[in-house]
Enzyme design. Structure first.
Site, PDB file in Angstrom:
ATOM      1  N   ARG A  63     -15.945   3.572   3.458  1.00  0.00           N
ATOM      2  CA  ARG A  63     -16.781   4.699   3.871  1.00  0.00           C
ATOM      3  C   ARG A  63     -15.944   5.960   4.037  1.00  0.00           C
ATOM      4  NH1 ARG A  63     -18.886   5.594   9.797  1.00  0.00           N
ATOM      5  NH2 ARG A  63     -16.633   5.874   9.924  1.00  0.00           N
ATOM      6  N   GLU A  70       0.850  -1.201   0.000  1.00  0.00           N
ATOM      7  CA  GLU A  70       0.000   0.000   0.000  1.00  0.00           C
ATOM      8  C   GLU A  70       0.879   1.241   0.000  1.00  0.00           C
ATOM      9  OE1 GLU A  70      -3.610   0.004   2.318  1.00  0.00           O
ATOM     10  OE2 GLU A  70      -3.099   1.963   3.135  1.00  0.00           O
ATOM     11  N   TYR A 113     -11.868  -5.855   9.702  1.00  0.00           N
ATOM     12  CA  TYR A 113     -11.232  -5.435  10.950  1.00  0.00           C
ATOM     13  C   TYR A 113     -11.037  -6.600  11.917  1.00  0.00           C
ATOM     14  CZ  TYR A 113     -12.366  -0.989   8.903  1.00  0.00           C
ATOM     15  OH  TYR A 113     -12.431   0.065   8.024  1.00  0.00           O
TER      16      TYR A 113
HETATM   17  P1  FAD Z   1     -18.049   0.642   6.909  1.00  0.00           P
HETATM   18  O1  FAD Z   1     -17.934  -0.793   6.680  1.00  0.00           O
HETATM   19  O2  FAD Z   1     -19.190   1.368   6.282  1.00  0.00           O
HETATM   20  O3  FAD Z   1     -18.058   0.879   8.471  1.00  0.00           O
HETATM   21  C1  FAD Z   1     -18.214   2.197   9.018  1.00  0.00           C
HETATM   22  C2  FAD Z   1     -18.790   2.102  10.436  1.00  0.00           C
HETATM   23  O4  FAD Z   1     -20.148   1.669  10.335  1.00  0.00           O
HETATM   24  C3  FAD Z   1     -18.075   1.075  11.319  1.00  0.00           C
HETATM   25  O5  FAD Z   1     -18.124   1.533  12.637  1.00  0.00           O
HETATM   26  C4  FAD Z   1     -18.920  -0.178  11.131  1.00  0.00           C
HETATM   27  O6  FAD Z   1     -18.800  -1.025  12.232  1.00  0.00           O
HETATM   28  C5  FAD Z   1     -20.324   0.433  11.003  1.00  0.00           C
HETATM   29  N1  FAD Z   1     -21.217  -0.367  10.152  1.00  0.00           N
HETATM   30  C6  FAD Z   1     -20.907  -1.100   9.054  1.00  0.00           C
HETATM   31  N2  FAD Z   1     -22.032  -1.676   8.550  1.00  0.00           N
HETATM   32  C7  FAD Z   1     -23.053  -1.282   9.334  1.00  0.00           C
HETATM   33  C8  FAD Z   1     -24.449  -1.524   9.343  1.00  0.00           C
HETATM   34  N3  FAD Z   1     -25.025  -2.309   8.439  1.00  0.00           N
HETATM   35  N4  FAD Z   1     -25.205  -0.939  10.303  1.00  0.00           N
HETATM   36  C9  FAD Z   1     -24.652  -0.143  11.238  1.00  0.00           C
HETATM   37  N5  FAD Z   1     -23.324   0.137  11.288  1.00  0.00           N
HETATM   38  C10 FAD Z   1     -22.538  -0.415  10.355  1.00  0.00           C
HETATM   39  N6  FAD Z   1      -9.721   5.767   4.702  1.00  0.00           N
HETATM   40  C11 FAD Z   1      -9.528   6.762   3.789  1.00  0.00           C
HETATM   41  O7  FAD Z   1     -10.034   7.877   3.989  1.00  0.00           O
HETATM   42  N7  FAD Z   1      -8.804   6.534   2.638  1.00  0.00           N
HETATM   43  C12 FAD Z   1      -8.241   5.323   2.353  1.00  0.00           C
HETATM   44  O8  FAD Z   1      -7.592   5.171   1.317  1.00  0.00           O
HETATM   45  C13 FAD Z   1      -8.417   4.256   3.303  1.00  0.00           C
HETATM   46  N8  FAD Z   1      -7.908   3.024   3.072  1.00  0.00           N
HETATM   47  C14 FAD Z   1      -8.153   1.998   3.955  1.00  0.00           C
HETATM   48  C15 FAD Z   1      -7.678   0.708   3.667  1.00  0.00           C
HETATM   49  C16 FAD Z   1      -7.911  -0.351   4.534  1.00  0.00           C
HETATM   50  C17 FAD Z   1      -7.404  -1.722   4.195  1.00  0.00           C
HETATM   51  C18 FAD Z   1      -8.643  -0.120   5.753  1.00  0.00           C
HETATM   52  C19 FAD Z   1      -8.895  -1.239   6.720  1.00  0.00           C
HETATM   53  C20 FAD Z   1      -9.117   1.163   6.055  1.00  0.00           C
HETATM   54  C21 FAD Z   1      -8.887   2.228   5.162  1.00  0.00           C
HETATM   55  N9  FAD Z   1      -9.383   3.519   5.405  1.00  0.00           N
HETATM   56  C22 FAD Z   1      -9.185   4.538   4.493  1.00  0.00           C
HETATM   57  C23 FAD Z   1     -10.070   3.818   6.667  1.00  0.00           C
HETATM   58  C24 FAD Z   1     -11.597   3.632   6.565  1.00  0.00           C
HETATM   59  O9  FAD Z   1     -12.142   4.635   5.725  1.00  0.00           O
HETATM   60  C25 FAD Z   1     -12.148   3.742   7.993  1.00  0.00           C
HETATM   61  O10 FAD Z   1     -11.751   2.604   8.739  1.00  0.00           O
HETATM   62  C26 FAD Z   1     -13.642   3.997   8.109  1.00  0.00           C
HETATM   63  O11 FAD Z   1     -13.912   4.445   9.441  1.00  0.00           O
HETATM   64  C27 FAD Z   1     -14.510   2.770   7.881  1.00  0.00           C
HETATM   65  O12 FAD Z   1     -14.491   2.390   6.574  1.00  0.00           O
HETATM   66  P2  FAD Z   1     -15.258   1.056   6.070  1.00  0.00           P
HETATM   67  O13 FAD Z   1     -15.102   1.046   4.617  1.00  0.00           O
HETATM   68  O14 FAD Z   1     -14.838  -0.123   6.834  1.00  0.00           O
HETATM   69  O15 FAD Z   1     -16.761   1.447   6.464  1.00  0.00           O
END
Ligand code: FAD
Length: 279
Positions: free
Chosen positions: A108, A21, A141
């Site tokens: 997200r 990455e 996670y």
């Molecule tokens: P989601 O899966 O939508 O989760 C967001 C929150 O909502 C979490 O607390 C989850 O538990 C909760 N949730 C999920 N589904 C539901 C549901 N159905 N009902 C209620 N709550 C729910 N960030 C950046 O800005 N840029 C990047 O390039 C970037 N790269 C990343 C790469 C990796 C491999 C990882 C692990 C993270 C990265 N992030 C990046 C960080 C990421 O944007 C954050 O961790 C963010 O807070 C959550 O993203 P997510 O896609 O997991 O969201």
């Protein structure tokens, strides 16, 4: 090439997919350093993912396109949903299609207060998948998301991403492999068959570790002792951090994980050390 095909080929041969990455630097010279790092690698990884900030100066697309075009290495373009509208997404996907980008990590993002058309990552995964041009990845996670640490919720959210069309997953970084094995096993038991890559980040400095508590990664006692021993000797700490990461990677690979995703922090030394060891 679609990255799920790479998983299919490598895993069928009993090998993990190895990915790195990188993040878009703020300066042009930093961007050139990324290209030099990638072109100078003794061997290319299976793919390189490029993070996304989502602001106007974001260079994710430019860097991903150049790595793929000039180095011939497959890329995974990160994309965040926070504040994104459907029409903006349509434009982005059309530009990425023209740039021959085939793989998107749909997230997200952390600016969750920004309203947009895709409240959660699963909504963005579904929208990108339905475009029809892309392989789509999701984040997962091992120790739960910091805002939602319950295991049951964590697994449920992962399943929802899988059902929304995610082709594979990349995990948040962790320092205790047992945490990853537990999540990986629970996911497979729950019928989530998509490959899951394990995220590993070599510790490079004490400041680096301080920031990591916000990712919710627990720090094992063995690593705390290493940090304490070398806290006043940056070069020794970097070397010990890399060795700790190698122990993690060796153990993950010995356990037959689908992939390992190394957070290289744009450092040529880390990227080359990993490729030398896992040629
Ligand atoms: P989601 O899966 O939508 O989760 C967001 C929150 O909502 C979490 O607390 C989850 O538990 C909760 N949730 C999920 N589904 C539901 C549901 N159905 N009902 C209620 N709550 C729910 N960030 C950046 O800005 N840029 C990047 O390039 C970037 N790269 C990343 C790469 C990796 C491999 C990882 C692990 C993270 C990265 N992030 C990046 C960080 C990421 O944007 C954050 O961790 C963010 O807070 C959550 O993203 P997510 O896609 O997991 O969201």
């Amino acid at each position: 090439m679609k990255i799920s095909e790479i998983f299919y080929e490598k895993n069928a041969a009993g090998k993990p997919v190895v990915s790195f990455e990188v993040f878009p630097p703020k300066t042009d010279s930093g961007t050139q350093t990324i290209y030099q790092t990638v072109s100078g690698l003794i061997k290319q990884p299976d793919f390189i993912s490029v993070t996304y900030r989502g602001d106007s100066g974001d260079k994710t697309s430019e860097i991903a396109e150049n790595i793929k075009r000039q180095m011939g290495t497959e890329v995974l373009h990160h994309l965040t949903a926070a504040g994104l509208t459907l029409s903006e997404l349509t434009n982005i996907l059309s530009e990425l299609t023209n740039a021959r980008i085939e793989n998107i990590l749909a997230l997200r993002g952390d600016a969750a207060s920004l309203s947009g058309d895709f409240p959660l990552a699963k909504d963005l995964i579904k929208a990108v998948k339905s475009d029809g041009h892309f392989n789509v990845a999701g984040a997962c996670y091992p120790e739960g998301h910091v805002s939602s640490p319950l295991d049951t919720e964590n697994l449920d959210h992962l399943r929802q991403k899988a059902e929304s069309g995610a082709d594979f997953f990349i995990s948040q970084l962790f320092f205790d492999n047992a945490q990853f094995f537990r999540m990986n096993e629970a996911a497979k038991d729950a019928g989530i068959s998509q490959p899951i890559s394990a995220g590993v980040m070599p510790i490079m400095s004490v400041a680096n570790v301080e920031r990591l508590i916000f990712f919710g990664a627990s720090i094992p006692t063995r690593l705390i002792k290493i940090i304490n021993k070398y806290k006043d000797s940056p070069e020794d700490l970097r070397q010990a951090g890399l060795e700790y990461a190698f122990h993690q990677l060796d153990d993950l690979i010995a356990h037959g994980v689908d992939g390992v995703h190394v957070y290289t922090m744009n450092r040529a030394s880390v990227a080359n050390a990993v490729m030398k060891r896992y040629l």
